[in-house]
Design a protein around this motif. Structure first.
Motif, PDB file in Angstrom:
ATOM      1  N   ILE A 343       0.816  -0.651   0.412  1.00  0.00           N
ATOM      2  CA  ILE A 343       0.005  -0.278  -0.635  1.00  0.00           C
ATOM      3  C   ILE A 343       0.640   1.134  -0.139  1.00  0.00           C
ATOM      4  N   ALA A 344       0.453   2.529  -1.060  1.00  0.00           N
ATOM      5  CA  ALA A 344       1.359   2.820  -1.152  1.00  0.00           C
ATOM      6  C   ALA A 344       1.128   3.914  -1.952  1.00  0.00           C
ATOM      7  N   LEU A 345       1.585   5.519  -1.957  1.00  0.00           N
ATOM      8  CA  LEU A 345       1.315   6.493  -3.336  1.00  0.00           C
ATOM      9  C   LEU A 345       2.351   6.293  -4.550  1.00  0.00           C
ATOM     10  N   THR A 346       1.411   6.878  -5.499  1.00  0.00           N
ATOM     11  CA  THR A 346       1.850   6.905  -6.619  1.00  0.00           C
ATOM     12  C   THR A 346       1.776   8.585  -6.937  1.00  0.00           C
ATOM     13  N   GLU A 347       2.499   9.154  -8.115  1.00  0.00           N
ATOM     14  CA  GLU A 347       1.589  10.248  -9.061  1.00  0.00           C
ATOM     15  C   GLU A 347       1.116   9.706 -10.003  1.00  0.00           C
ATOM     16  N   VAL A 348       0.243  10.323 -10.391  1.00  0.00           N
ATOM     17  CA  VAL A 348      -0.593  10.610 -11.400  1.00  0.00           C
ATOM     18  C   VAL A 348      -0.407  12.289 -11.862  1.00  0.00           C
ATOM     19  N   PRO A 349      -1.447  12.260 -12.920  1.00  0.00           N
ATOM     20  CA  PRO A 349      -2.246  13.171 -13.469  1.00  0.00           C
ATOM     21  C   PRO A 349      -3.243  13.931 -12.511  1.00  0.00           C
ATOM     22  N   ALA A 350      -3.431  15.221 -12.083  1.00  0.00           N
ATOM     23  CA  ALA A 350      -3.745  15.712 -11.232  1.00  0.00           C
ATOM     24  C   ALA A 350      -4.851  14.797 -11.506  1.00  0.00           C
ATOM     25  N   LEU A 351      -5.164  15.255 -12.759  1.00  0.00           N
ATOM     26  CA  LEU A 351      -6.660  15.140 -13.605  1.00  0.00           C
ATOM     27  C   LEU A 351      -7.149  13.898 -13.219  1.00  0.00           C
ATOM     28  N   THR A 352      -6.895  12.594 -13.198  1.00  0.00           N
ATOM     29  CA  THR A 352      -6.961  11.664 -13.572  1.00  0.00           C
ATOM     30  C   THR A 352      -6.965  11.333 -12.279  1.00  0.00           C
ATOM     31  N   GLY A 353      -6.966  12.216 -11.161  1.00  0.00           N
ATOM     32  CA  GLY A 353      -6.529  11.770  -9.887  1.00  0.00           C
ATOM     33  C   GLY A 353      -7.558  12.143  -8.847  1.00  0.00           C
ATOM     34  N   LEU A 354      -9.069  12.695  -9.874  1.00  0.00           N
ATOM     35  CA  LEU A 354      -9.240  14.107  -9.008  1.00  0.00           C
ATOM     36  C   LEU A 354     -10.516  13.161  -8.104  1.00  0.00           C
ATOM     37  N   ASN A 355     -10.681  12.154  -7.971  1.00  0.00           N
ATOM     38  CA  ASN A 355     -11.396  11.013  -7.251  1.00  0.00           C
ATOM     39  C   ASN A 355     -11.320  11.147  -5.717  1.00  0.00           C
ATOM     40  N   THR A 356      -9.447  11.125  -6.017  1.00  0.00           N
ATOM     41  CA  THR A 356      -9.157  11.574  -4.848  1.00  0.00           C
ATOM     42  C   THR A 356      -9.055  12.020  -3.681  1.00  0.00           C
ATOM     43  N   PHE A 400      -7.748  -1.134  -4.047  1.00  0.00           N
ATOM     44  CA  PHE A 400      -7.881  -1.858  -3.069  1.00  0.00           C
ATOM     45  C   PHE A 400      -8.786  -2.565  -3.421  1.00  0.00           C
ATOM     46  N   ALA A 401      -9.909  -2.315  -4.666  1.00  0.00           N
ATOM     47  CA  ALA A 401     -10.082  -3.946  -4.461  1.00  0.00           C
ATOM     48  C   ALA A 401     -10.709  -4.908  -3.570  1.00  0.00           C
ATOM     49  N   GLY A 402      -9.187  -5.845  -4.374  1.00  0.00           N
ATOM     50  CA  GLY A 402      -8.439  -7.204  -4.195  1.00  0.00           C
ATOM     51  C   GLY A 402      -8.057  -6.996  -3.270  1.00  0.00           C
ATOM     52  N   ILE A 403      -7.648  -6.656  -2.462  1.00  0.00           N
ATOM     53  CA  ILE A 403      -7.288  -7.418  -1.510  1.00  0.00           C
ATOM     54  C   ILE A 403      -7.767  -6.866  -0.024  1.00  0.00           C
ATOM     55  N   GLU A 404      -7.084  -7.856   1.121  1.00  0.00           N
ATOM     56  CA  GLU A 404      -7.541  -6.932   2.532  1.00  0.00           C
ATOM     57  C   GLU A 404      -6.352  -7.185   3.246  1.00  0.00           C
ATOM     58  N   VAL A 405      -7.075  -6.066   3.859  1.00  0.00           N
ATOM     59  CA  VAL A 405      -6.127  -5.247   4.802  1.00  0.00           C
ATOM     60  C   VAL A 405      -7.088  -4.931   6.594  1.00  0.00           C
ATOM     61  N   SER A 406      -6.618  -4.684   7.058  1.00  0.00           N
ATOM     62  CA  SER A 406      -6.955  -4.217   8.360  1.00  0.00           C
ATOM     63  C   SER A 406      -7.335  -3.033   8.944  1.00  0.00           C
ATOM     64  N   PRO A 407      -8.064  -3.215   9.332  1.00  0.00           N
ATOM     65  CA  PRO A 407      -7.819  -1.136  10.204  1.00  0.00           C
ATOM     66  C   PRO A 407      -7.409  -0.507  10.254  1.00  0.00           C
ATOM     67  N   THR A 408      -5.877  -0.744  10.532  1.00  0.00           N
ATOM     68  CA  THR A 408      -4.903  -0.352  10.582  1.00  0.00           C
ATOM     69  C   THR A 408      -3.687  -0.193   9.594  1.00  0.00           C
ATOM     70  N   GLY A 409      -4.209  -0.995   8.350  1.00  0.00           N
ATOM     71  CA  GLY A 409      -3.761  -0.771   7.178  1.00  0.00           C
ATOM     72  C   GLY A 409      -2.565  -1.834   7.145  1.00  0.00           C
ATOM     73  N   GLU A 410      -2.884  -2.848   8.084  1.00  0.00           N
ATOM     74  CA  GLU A 410      -2.106  -4.243   7.583  1.00  0.00           C
ATOM     75  C   GLU A 410      -2.162  -5.078   6.366  1.00  0.00           C
ATOM     76  N   LYS A 411      -1.702  -5.222   5.670  1.00  0.00           N
ATOM     77  CA  LYS A 411      -2.388  -6.230   3.891  1.00  0.00           C
ATOM     78  C   LYS A 411      -2.390  -7.483   4.765  1.00  0.00           C
ATOM     79  N   LEU A 412      -3.006  -8.526   4.222  1.00  0.00           N
ATOM     80  CA  LEU A 412      -3.467  -9.021   5.205  1.00  0.00           C
ATOM     81  C   LEU A 412      -3.699 -10.586   3.858  1.00  0.00           C
ATOM     82  N   SER A 413      -3.774 -11.499   3.973  1.00  0.00           N
ATOM     83  CA  SER A 413      -3.697 -13.242   3.119  1.00  0.00           C
ATOM     84  C   SER A 413      -5.557 -12.875   3.373  1.00  0.00           C
TER      85      SER A 413
END
Ligand code: BYC
Length: 471
Positions: A343-356, A400-413
């Motif tokens: 789980i990270a941050l990545t840079e995209v064009p501002a226009l495509t990031g407007l939902n974020t 994050f639709a395809g992954i499972e993550v805890s409420p504190t942000g750990e990626k889970l199996s």
């Protein structure tokens, strides 16, 4: 603009009588709406309810209070006043006069945005239809009906736009808005959160806090639209929306306050036996409603939203206060992402990031609620705290639709998620327990034991006012 006349079949401030064709089309939609309201609207029979009805959009007119039989409630069409010199504030058409008609090249996209917005309004009424039977007080019952009638009016607002500006297709879409139903297997509502159940009042308060707040932000962006009738419609809807969020904010306040009180009185965290909702259950409901509401903002990156912005259809939250060029063609934004298994941050064009961008505004606002509720706990002398779960928790839409993550942000199996999810999301046992507390209190001035009374009544009236007369 005209002054609404409540003697007309459809009260309005859009001079409907000057356009007979449109008037007839809307008058033929009206019985279908009323029959939808009869079959899918509130189930609890009442004589009358102390409601706020918009009679005009000016400062004096829009909040007119009185006891109204629900069957006589009049849904009107109201647009905020026109600013004749209004110019487009963003995108490729920045600086041009706002549009009074739909430009052909944007017709399909505008119609889609209006249909999605319109679809949520009746959906929420459907979701809430049985709550009257278990209202914790007459004050709460009145608020439920207020929210319901205004969501009905917001449907009218979108249907007006569809009928007035989108021809036959618009009229067909207006019919479809009454045919899709929340949770239906064959014809569900469009967005995920609007197919979930709202079976109890804790869910209702969480819904009006978190999901209505998505409404506030989406309407805020549509208010910026170059299509002036949409902008003016949303401006007026936002006024009404503020009350819905007040219901959510103070509703959760009052649940937390009551739970804290019982925890302190009995010196225990284990308060279920005392007939109030334990804090871990409140946290689970919060986790659920927050995460499904985050999904309502669409993907973290989206070409749809980039196109909407550039075309001038949907702006940013408080567009005109932003200090940039309002075109964004050369800008970037860091968005939440799932990159190389992290789980990270990545840079995209501002226009495509407007939902974020919009989702971030929303999250900052939601943090305000959690702060309030934690203040209530602190003031009760309790060390417990509520928290918003991680942005990637329980997401079904976006990065994050395809992954499972805890409420504190750990990626889970998958196995870890299965083991943990009962601690993080409401279980059947939690839901059954909360529902077991939902016994109606329909007696004036009385309130259910699981929720504290409100600090203030409605329109200066006391809590024990006769807000609703039941049949
Ligand atoms: N569920 O490009 P993407 C309110 C679809 S609430 C199901 O990332 P986009 C209220 C999406 O349609 C406010 N599907 O999405 C509150 C797209 O489908 P297509 C309601 C979803 O377009 C309480 C695909 O996934 N108003 O007023 O950038 C009570 C790719 O998506 C969902 C609005 O939402 C989902 N959650 O953004 C009463 C405003 N999310 O094109 C009322 C109007 C996405 O591949 N709508 N999809 O078939 C919009 O602005 C945008 O359509 C959305 C999605 C923000 C919803």
């Amino acid at each position: 603009m005209t002054t609404p006349d409540y003697a007309e079949k459809i009260p309005n401030n859009v001079a409907l009588h000057e356009d007979r064709r449109l008037q007839r089309a809307l008058e033929s939609w009206q019985p279908n709406f009323l029959s939808w309201w009869q079959t899918m609207g509130p189930t609890l029979p009442t004589q009358d309810v102390y409601l706020r009805t918009a009679v005009n959009v000016g400062r004096e007119g829009w909040a007119h209070f009185g006891h109204v039989p629900m069957k006589d409630y009049r849904w009107g069409i109201f647009l905020a006043e026109q600013n004749p010199g209004r110019r487009i504030a963003f995108g490729a058409h920045k600086g041009e006069p706002a549009w009074q008609k739909v430009p052909g090249e944007y017709r399909a996209d505008l119609q889609r945005l209006i249909v999605i917005q319109g679809d949520t309004e009746p959906a929420s009424v459907e979701q809430q239809r049985n709550l009257g039977a278990t209202a914790p007080s007459l004050y709460d019952l009145r608020n439920l009906f207020q929210v319901n009638v205004e969501e009905g009016r917001h449907l009218w607002a979108m249907v007006y736009l569809l009928h007035a500006y989108f021809g036959r297709e618009g009229r067909e879409e207006a019919e479809e808005l009454l045919h899709r139903n929340s949770g239906s297997a064959d014809a569900p509502r469009i967005l995920g959160a609007f197919n979930e159940e709202t079976p109890d009042w804790l869910s209702f308060f969480m819904f009006t806090y978190f999901t209505d707040r998505d409404g506030k932000y989406q309407l805020g962006t549509l208010k910026e639209s170059a299509f002036d009738p949409l902008s003016r419609t949303c401006e007026f809807m936002l006024k009404e929306e503020a009350h819905h969020m007040m219901v959510g904010t103070t509703g959760v306040d009052r649940v937390v306050e009551r739970t804290a009180q019982v925890m302190v009185e009995n010196d225990t965290d284990d308060v279920a036996a005392f007939g109030v909702i334990p804090l871990p259950v409140i946290q689970k409901y919060l986790n659920f409603h927050y995460s499904v509401s985050l999904d309502l903002f669409g993907g973290e990156t989206s070409t749809n939203v980039a196109n909407y912005y550039t075309a001038g259809l949907k702006g940013r939250w408080l567009e005109e206060r932003r200090k940039d060029d309002h075109v964004l063609a050369d800008d970037g934004i860091m968005v939440d992402a799932f990159v190389d298994g992290e789980i990270a941050l990545t840079e995209v064009p501002a226009l495509t990031g407007l939902n974020t961008d919009l989702r971030r505004e929303y999250i900052a606002d939601c943090e305000g609620g959690v702060k309030r509720w934690n203040r209530i706990l602190a003031e009760a002398g309790l060390p417990h705290r509520l928290a918003l779960p991680h942005i990637a928790f329980n997401r079904k839409v976006g990065a994050f639709a395809g992954i499972e993550v805890s409420p504190t942000g750990e990626k889970l199996s998958a196995a870890e998620w299965e083991r943990g999810k009962g601690q993080w999301l409401p279980t059947d046992t939690d839901k059954t327990f909360v529902r077991s507390l939902m016994r109606p209190v329909h007696e004036r001035g009385k309130i259910a034991a699981w929720v504290a009374p409100p600090r203030n009544g409605i329109n200066g009236k006391p809590f024990d006012y006769d807000y609703v007369h039941l049949s």
